[in-house]
Design a protein around this motif. Sequence first.
Motif, short mmCIF file in Angstrom:
data_model
loop_
_atom_site.label_atom_id
_atom_site.label_comp_id
_atom_site.label_asym_id
_atom_site.label_seq_id
_atom_site.Cartn_x
_atom_site.Cartn_y
_atom_site.Cartn_z
N VAL A 97 0.83 -1.20 0.00
CA VAL A 97 0.00 0.00 0.00
C VAL A 97 0.86 1.25 0.00
O VAL A 97 0.59 2.22 -0.72
CB VAL A 97 -0.95 -0.01 1.21
CG1 VAL A 97 -1.67 1.33 1.34
CG2 VAL A 97 -1.96 -1.14 1.09
N MET A 98 1.94 1.23 0.77
CA MET A 98 2.84 2.39 0.85
C MET A 98 3.45 2.67 -0.52
O MET A 98 3.53 3.83 -0.97
CB MET A 98 3.93 2.13 1.88
CG MET A 98 4.81 3.32 2.16
SD MET A 98 5.90 2.97 3.58
CE MET A 98 6.86 4.49 3.61
N GLY A 99 3.89 1.63 -1.22
CA GLY A 99 4.46 1.81 -2.54
C GLY A 99 3.46 2.39 -3.52
O GLY A 99 3.77 3.31 -4.28
N LEU A 100 2.24 1.89 -3.49
CA LEU A 100 1.20 2.39 -4.40
C LEU A 100 0.85 3.85 -4.10
O LEU A 100 0.70 4.67 -5.02
CB LEU A 100 -0.05 1.52 -4.29
CG LEU A 100 0.07 0.08 -4.81
CD1 LEU A 100 -1.18 -0.72 -4.47
CD2 LEU A 100 0.31 0.07 -6.32
N VAL A 101 0.73 4.18 -2.81
CA VAL A 101 0.35 5.55 -2.43
C VAL A 101 1.43 6.55 -2.84
O VAL A 101 1.13 7.62 -3.41
CB VAL A 101 0.09 5.63 -0.91
CG1 VAL A 101 -0.04 7.08 -0.46
CG2 VAL A 101 -1.18 4.87 -0.54
N VAL A 102 2.69 6.23 -2.59
CA VAL A 102 3.79 7.13 -2.95
C VAL A 102 3.80 7.37 -4.46
O VAL A 102 3.96 8.50 -4.93
CB VAL A 102 5.14 6.56 -2.47
CG1 VAL A 102 6.29 7.37 -3.06
CG2 VAL A 102 5.22 6.59 -0.95
N MET A 103 3.60 6.31 -5.23
CA MET A 103 3.61 6.46 -6.69
C MET A 103 2.40 7.26 -7.17
O MET A 103 2.50 8.03 -8.12
CB MET A 103 3.63 5.08 -7.35
CG MET A 103 4.92 4.32 -7.14
SD MET A 103 6.36 5.21 -7.78
CE MET A 103 6.07 5.08 -9.53
N ASP A 104 1.25 7.09 -6.53
CA ASP A 104 0.05 7.84 -6.92
C ASP A 104 0.21 9.33 -6.62
O ASP A 104 -0.26 10.18 -7.38
CB ASP A 104 -1.17 7.30 -6.17
CG ASP A 104 -1.87 6.19 -6.94
OD1 ASP A 104 -1.90 6.26 -8.18
OD2 ASP A 104 -2.36 5.25 -6.30
N VAL A 105 0.89 9.64 -5.53
CA VAL A 105 1.03 11.03 -5.11
C VAL A 105 2.13 11.74 -5.92
O VAL A 105 1.93 12.85 -6.44
CB VAL A 105 1.33 11.13 -3.61
CG1 VAL A 105 1.67 12.56 -3.21
CG2 VAL A 105 0.14 10.62 -2.80
N LEU A 106 3.30 11.12 -6.07
CA LEU A 106 4.44 11.78 -6.70
C LEU A 106 4.55 11.52 -8.20
O LEU A 106 5.16 12.32 -8.91
CB LEU A 106 5.73 11.35 -5.99
CG LEU A 106 5.77 11.71 -4.49
CD1 LEU A 106 7.09 11.23 -3.88
CD2 LEU A 106 5.61 13.21 -4.28
N ARG A 107 4.04 10.41 -8.69
CA ARG A 107 3.94 10.10 -10.11
C ARG A 107 5.23 10.38 -10.89
O ARG A 107 5.25 11.21 -11.82
CB ARG A 107 2.77 10.85 -10.73
CG ARG A 107 1.43 10.62 -10.04
CD ARG A 107 0.29 11.25 -10.79
NE ARG A 107 0.13 10.63 -12.10
CZ ARG A 107 -0.55 9.49 -12.32
NH1 ARG A 107 -1.10 8.84 -11.30
NH2 ARG A 107 -0.66 9.00 -13.55
N PRO A 108 6.33 9.68 -10.58
CA PRO A 108 7.59 9.92 -11.31
C PRO A 108 7.56 9.41 -12.75
O PRO A 108 8.44 9.77 -13.54
CB PRO A 108 8.62 9.16 -10.47
CG PRO A 108 7.83 8.08 -9.81
CD PRO A 108 6.49 8.67 -9.52
N GLY A 109 6.58 8.56 -13.10
CA GLY A 109 6.53 8.03 -14.46
C GLY A 109 5.86 8.94 -15.46
O GLY A 109 5.98 8.73 -16.68
#
Length: 445
Positions: A97-109
């Motif tokens: 969940v932590m990995g998904l949330v960080v990626m959703d918020v910061l969106r480096p892709g």
Amino acid sequence: MSGATSVLRAAFTTKLWLTVLVALALGALLGLAAPDAGAAMQPLGDGFISLIRMLVGPVIFCTIVTGIVSAGALAGMGRVGVKALVYFEVVTTIALVMGLVVMDVLRPGDGVHADPAAIKLTGKASEYAAAGEHQHWYDFLVNIIPQSVVSAFVDGNVLQILLVSVLFAVALKMMGERAAPIARGVERVGEAVFGIVRLVMYLAPVGAFGAMAYTTGKFGPKTLTSLGTFVGLFWATGIVFCLVVLGVVARLCGIRVIPLYRYFKDELLITLGTANYEAVMPQLIEKLERLGCPRPIVGLVVPSGYAFNSDGVCLYMGFAGLYIAQAFDIQMSLWQQLGLLAVFLITSKGGAGIAGAGFVLLAASLSTTGVVPIAGIMLIFGVDRFLSMMRGIVSLCGQMLASIVVSTWEGVFDRDRAREVLAGRAPADAPASAEPLPAPAGDPA
């Protein structure tokens, strides 16, 4: 002369962490200054990991057998196993969940705008993808049964060795007093195996040097330039997970996480250098026992944790899955992400004994969902070695706490001794506790 001898002895015993740290720095310098020479050091790192891996099977077998035989009622070990699985599932879910949330918020892709049709799977990535496409959610259940007792140890499959060891220990338990000579023999073999481990650990600085030189020589600054933000974000999130999430877990057990990491600094540095946390399993078992965790619990929780408690892999799968989706401009809904989470939770339990487990499991998960093209793994393949370093660190930190959590849950964690050892006021080499586990109220001993 005696002074030089004592310094040399300390460099490979009490000060091993410092020697490994120097070796890592020298390896990185060699890889950056002379990439070809650094890449040529790969056999040193691979050789050290192979030496440790050849001992993992005997270590698991001897530890589990002696632990269960000395644990009192079999019901107690079943209770320990259930509690360990509950802890593993909770912590790995938090990591995902932590990995998904960080990626959703910061969106480096965002902004990569990769074209799936223009990406082809090649080399090792193609092999990992092929292996992943043939993975199923039930594989870890089916593959737990070896073709023979011997093949489990020959193949080095942790799950299979775990099954054989538990069955053998239960059979000894059922034999009663007649099994005592066999149990003593297994215990003596275990002592000899750990003696070999201590000999192999003298080569840890050499292995760390070779692995770091290879990593920086083959995947150095040029590789990191394009994906530096992604790698840096993953490392930062991994550190936050180890300090905050696992820090809260440690406080619930009555200890502080920073002294715990300091206690395991040798193992952390070796994992950092080799990107393989299986290489420190034997030392992890010994040091947890010395810290105040009963041998029966450590003997069961640590080996099973290497199969079921891959916190770093779970964090990585959440990160990598959404990064690839963002790079392909695929907007995943909340329900699609929850579906991805469910798939990750299942497939992440099947990594024991798989070469390149993190990459294979990612490929398996993506091919199962059908939302994100599996060819996207090529986008991060070049930096996977740097990601695997933090994957190993996070998983190792979770492993450190698993036995402590279960011991605390069982009411048998020697918290006072742990605090003394972590504070440096008690010798860390005191004999480990092998006392049987207490039976709960109403449970016959």
